[in-house]
Motif scaffolding. Structure first.
Motif, PDB file in Angstrom:
ATOM      1  N   VAL A  38       0.857  -1.194   0.000  1.00  0.00           N
ATOM      2  CA  VAL A  38       0.000   0.000   0.000  1.00  0.00           C
ATOM      3  C   VAL A  38       0.893   1.244   0.000  1.00  0.00           C
ATOM      4  CG1 VAL A  38      -1.733   1.325   1.258  1.00  0.00           C
ATOM      5  CG2 VAL A  38      -1.847  -1.175   1.245  1.00  0.00           C
ATOM      6  N   ILE A  39       0.770   2.042  -1.050  1.00  0.00           N
ATOM      7  CA  ILE A  39       1.505   3.305  -1.135  1.00  0.00           C
ATOM      8  C   ILE A  39       0.555   4.476  -0.905  1.00  0.00           C
ATOM      9  CG2 ILE A  39       2.917   4.792  -2.622  1.00  0.00           C
ATOM     10  CD1 ILE A  39       4.291   2.179  -1.714  1.00  0.00           C
ATOM     11  N   GLY A  40      -0.623   4.413  -1.505  1.00  0.00           N
ATOM     12  CA  GLY A  40      -1.587   5.493  -1.381  1.00  0.00           C
ATOM     13  C   GLY A  40      -2.837   5.069  -0.648  1.00  0.00           C
ATOM     14  N   MET A  41      -3.234   5.887   0.322  1.00  0.00           N
ATOM     15  CA  MET A  41      -4.471   5.673   1.073  1.00  0.00           C
ATOM     16  C   MET A  41      -5.596   6.471   0.414  1.00  0.00           C
ATOM     17  SD  MET A  41      -3.466   3.688   3.588  1.00  0.00           S
ATOM     18  CE  MET A  41      -4.653   3.836   4.933  1.00  0.00           C
ATOM     19  N   PRO A  42      -6.853   6.194   0.769  1.00  0.00           N
ATOM     20  CA  PRO A  42      -7.973   6.927   0.162  1.00  0.00           C
ATOM     21  C   PRO A  42      -7.801   8.447   0.281  1.00  0.00           C
ATOM     22  CG  PRO A  42      -8.798   5.068   1.430  1.00  0.00           C
ATOM     23  CD  PRO A  42      -7.329   5.147   1.707  1.00  0.00           C
ATOM     24  N   GLY A  43      -7.936   9.131  -0.870  1.00  0.00           N
ATOM     25  CA  GLY A  43      -7.851  10.589  -0.912  1.00  0.00           C
ATOM     26  C   GLY A  43      -6.452  11.154  -1.042  1.00  0.00           C
ATOM     27  N   ASP A  44      -5.418  10.315  -0.967  1.00  0.00           N
ATOM     28  CA  ASP A  44      -4.031  10.796  -1.074  1.00  0.00           C
ATOM     29  C   ASP A  44      -3.701  11.290  -2.475  1.00  0.00           C
ATOM     30  OD1 ASP A  44      -3.280  10.262   1.532  1.00  0.00           O
ATOM     31  OD2 ASP A  44      -2.275   8.359   1.059  1.00  0.00           O
ATOM     32  N   THR A  45      -2.763  12.210  -2.541  1.00  0.00           N
ATOM     33  CA  THR A  45      -2.110  12.556  -3.804  1.00  0.00           C
ATOM     34  C   THR A  45      -0.701  11.990  -3.738  1.00  0.00           C
ATOM     35  OG1 THR A  45      -3.408  14.556  -4.141  1.00  0.00           O
ATOM     36  CG2 THR A  45      -1.325  14.411  -5.320  1.00  0.00           C
ATOM     37  N   ILE A  46      -0.414  11.069  -4.650  1.00  0.00           N
ATOM     38  CA  ILE A  46       0.871  10.377  -4.713  1.00  0.00           C
ATOM     39  C   ILE A  46       1.687  10.989  -5.845  1.00  0.00           C
ATOM     40  CG2 ILE A  46       2.001   8.134  -5.133  1.00  0.00           C
ATOM     41  CD1 ILE A  46       0.326   8.279  -2.567  1.00  0.00           C
ATOM     42  N   ARG A  47       2.936  11.315  -5.554  1.00  0.00           N
ATOM     43  CA  ARG A  47       3.810  11.863  -6.592  1.00  0.00           C
ATOM     44  C   ARG A  47       5.180  11.193  -6.517  1.00  0.00           C
ATOM     45  NH1 ARG A  47       4.468  16.809  -4.843  1.00  0.00           N
ATOM     46  NH2 ARG A  47       6.706  17.138  -4.768  1.00  0.00           N
ATOM     47  N   TYR A  48       5.667  10.769  -7.660  1.00  0.00           N
ATOM     48  CA  TYR A  48       7.040  10.266  -7.747  1.00  0.00           C
ATOM     49  C   TYR A  48       7.840  11.220  -8.606  1.00  0.00           C
ATOM     50  CZ  TYR A  48       6.511   5.781  -5.432  1.00  0.00           C
ATOM     51  OH  TYR A  48       6.328   4.813  -4.485  1.00  0.00           O
ATOM     52  N   GLU A  49       9.020  11.553  -8.127  1.00  0.00           N
ATOM     53  CA  GLU A  49       9.954  12.366  -8.897  1.00  0.00           C
ATOM     54  C   GLU A  49      11.318  11.713  -8.806  1.00  0.00           C
ATOM     55  OE1 GLU A  49       9.968  16.489  -7.815  1.00  0.00           O
ATOM     56  OE2 GLU A  49       7.816  16.715  -8.171  1.00  0.00           O
ATOM     57  N   ASN A  50      11.721  11.056  -9.887  1.00  0.00           N
ATOM     58  CA  ASN A  50      13.023  10.389  -9.941  1.00  0.00           C
ATOM     59  C   ASN A  50      13.271   9.520  -8.710  1.00  0.00           C
ATOM     60  OD1 ASN A  50      13.845  11.533 -12.496  1.00  0.00           O
ATOM     61  ND2 ASN A  50      13.960  13.472 -11.392  1.00  0.00           N
ATOM     62  N   ASP A  51      12.346   8.603  -8.481  1.00  0.00           N
ATOM     63  CA  ASP A  51      12.429   7.595  -7.420  1.00  0.00           C
ATOM     64  C   ASP A  51      12.217   8.132  -6.011  1.00  0.00           C
ATOM     65  OD1 ASP A  51      12.748   5.420  -9.128  1.00  0.00           O
ATOM     66  OD2 ASP A  51      14.919   5.700  -9.240  1.00  0.00           O
TER      67      ASP A  51
ATOM     68  N   HIS B 111     -10.486   3.913  -2.022  1.00  0.00           N
ATOM     69  CA  HIS B 111      -9.550   3.124  -2.831  1.00  0.00           C
ATOM     70  C   HIS B 111      -8.138   3.191  -2.248  1.00  0.00           C
ATOM     71  CE1 HIS B 111     -12.812   3.249  -5.708  1.00  0.00           C
ATOM     72  NE2 HIS B 111     -12.151   2.407  -6.498  1.00  0.00           N
ATOM     73  N   TYR B 112      -7.289   2.256  -2.719  1.00  0.00           N
ATOM     74  CA  TYR B 112      -5.886   2.188  -2.304  1.00  0.00           C
ATOM     75  C   TYR B 112      -5.010   2.087  -3.538  1.00  0.00           C
ATOM     76  CZ  TYR B 112      -7.774   1.220   2.317  1.00  0.00           C
ATOM     77  OH  TYR B 112      -8.464   1.310   3.496  1.00  0.00           O
ATOM     78  N   TYR B 113      -3.847   2.723  -3.473  1.00  0.00           N
ATOM     79  CA  TYR B 113      -2.882   2.688  -4.570  1.00  0.00           C
ATOM     80  C   TYR B 113      -1.802   1.685  -4.185  1.00  0.00           C
ATOM     81  CZ  TYR B 113      -0.260   4.625  -8.532  1.00  0.00           C
ATOM     82  OH  TYR B 113       0.396   4.811  -9.737  1.00  0.00           O
ATOM     83  N   LEU B 114      -1.710   0.583  -4.931  1.00  0.00           N
ATOM     84  CA  LEU B 114      -0.830  -0.533  -4.605  1.00  0.00           C
ATOM     85  C   LEU B 114       0.301  -0.649  -5.616  1.00  0.00           C
ATOM     86  CD1 LEU B 114      -3.518  -3.288  -3.836  1.00  0.00           C
ATOM     87  CD2 LEU B 114      -2.631  -1.511  -2.313  1.00  0.00           C
ATOM     88  N   LEU B 115       1.518  -0.810  -5.116  1.00  0.00           N
ATOM     89  CA  LEU B 115       2.679  -1.023  -5.978  1.00  0.00           C
ATOM     90  C   LEU B 115       3.458  -2.242  -5.498  1.00  0.00           C
ATOM     91  CD1 LEU B 115       4.151   2.599  -6.418  1.00  0.00           C
ATOM     92  CD2 LEU B 115       2.549   1.385  -7.911  1.00  0.00           C
ATOM     93  N   GLY B 116       4.110  -2.916  -6.439  1.00  0.00           N
ATOM     94  CA  GLY B 116       5.040  -3.983  -6.084  1.00  0.00           C
ATOM     95  C   GLY B 116       6.377  -3.369  -5.708  1.00  0.00           C
ATOM     96  N   ASP B 117       7.168  -4.074  -4.913  1.00  0.00           N
ATOM     97  CA  ASP B 117       8.481  -3.555  -4.516  1.00  0.00           C
ATOM     98  C   ASP B 117       9.468  -3.597  -5.669  1.00  0.00           C
ATOM     99  OD1 ASP B 117       7.431  -3.122  -2.033  1.00  0.00           O
ATOM    100  OD2 ASP B 117       8.673  -4.611  -0.992  1.00  0.00           O
TER     101      ASP B 117
END
Length: 197
Positions: free
Chosen positions: A78-91, A155-161
Motif C-alpha cells: 500500500v503506497i496510497g491511502m484513500p484521498g491521497d495525492t501520490i507523486r514520484y519524482e526520480n524515485d 480506494h488504495y494505490y498498490l505497488l510492487g516492490d
C-alpha cells in the motif's frame, strides 16, 4: 463415551478453532511471480490476516479480474491511502507533498544505479530489456520518472516492490476497499526466511 470426550475433547476443540479461524480470520497465500522481490520471493508461503485496518506501507492481498472473469489474488504494498495525492519524482515518493522514505527499495535502487539491475535480472531477458529502457526505478506506464496520481476515496494505490516488473496500480488503477482481502502478517516458508511483517 465420557472417556472418549475427555481424551479427545480438547483436541477436537483445538481443531474446530483452527478451522473456524482459518475461514474467518486468516488464510494462506503463495507469492506468484517477482513483483515483490526482494521483500517477498516467488513461491514463498505467507499468512494473510483478514482485516480492514490497512495502513500505508502494509503488504496486502488484493483481488483483481484475471481476464477470464475469475478473481486472481495479488500481493502488493500500500503506497496510497484513500484521498491521497501520490507523486514520484526520480524515485522519490511524495504523499500529499510530504517526502516519504521507502527503505524496502534500497537494495534494488542501488542495483539500478549500478547496472540497471542487469546482474539481478539474469534469469529473465525481458526484465533486463525493460530495466534497460527505464530512466528511473519507479516510472509510470509511459516510462516517465515523474508522475502524480490522486487516489479516489474508498480506494488504495498498490505497488510492487520490484517496480520495474510489477503490474500494479500504475497499470490497472487503484483498488477499491472491498478488493483488499487482508494484510500479510507472516512468511512461513521457506524456513530460513520465516518472519513477521
Amino acid at each position: 463415551m465420557k472417556s472418549f470426550i475427555k481424551e479427545w475433547g480438547l483436541f477436537t476443540l483445538i481443531v474446530v478453532i483452527i478451522i473456524v479461524s482459518r475461514w474467518l480470520i486468516w488464510s494462506p497465500v503463495t507469492v506468484d511471480g517477482h513483483s515483490m522481490d526482494p521483500t517477498l520471493q516467488d513461491q514463498e508461503h505467507l499468512i494473510m490476516f483478514r482485516t480492514q485496518n490497512i495502513k500505508r506501507f502494509d503488504i496486502v492481498v488484493a483481488g483483481e479480474p484475471d481476464g477470464t472473469g475469475k478473481e486472481k489474488l495479488i500481493v502488493k504494498r500500500v503506497i496510497g491511502m484513500p484521498g491521497d495525492t501520490i507523486r514520484y519524482e526520480n524515485d522519490i515518493l511524495y504523499v500529499n507533498d510530504k517526502k516519504m522514505d521507502e527503505p524496502y527499495l534500497q537494495e534494488y535502487l542501488e542495483a539500478f544505479a549500478k547496472d540497471k539491475l542487469q546482474s539481478i535480472y539474469t534469469y529473465n531477458t525481458q526484465f533486463q530489456a525493460r530495466a534497460q529502457v527505464s530512466t528511473a526505478f519507479t516510472v509510470d506506464t509511459n516510462f516517465q520518472p515523474s508522475f502524480t496520481v490522486t487516489v479516489p476515496e474508498g480506494h488504495y494505490y498498490l505497488l510492487g516492490d520490484d517496480r520495474i516488473v510489477s503490474q500494479d496500480s500504475r497499470a490497472v488503477g487503484s483498488f477499491a476497499k472491498e478488493d483488499i482481502k487482508g494484510k500479510i502478517i507472516l512468511r512461513m516458508w521457506p524456513l530460513n526466511r520465516i518472519s513477521l511483517f
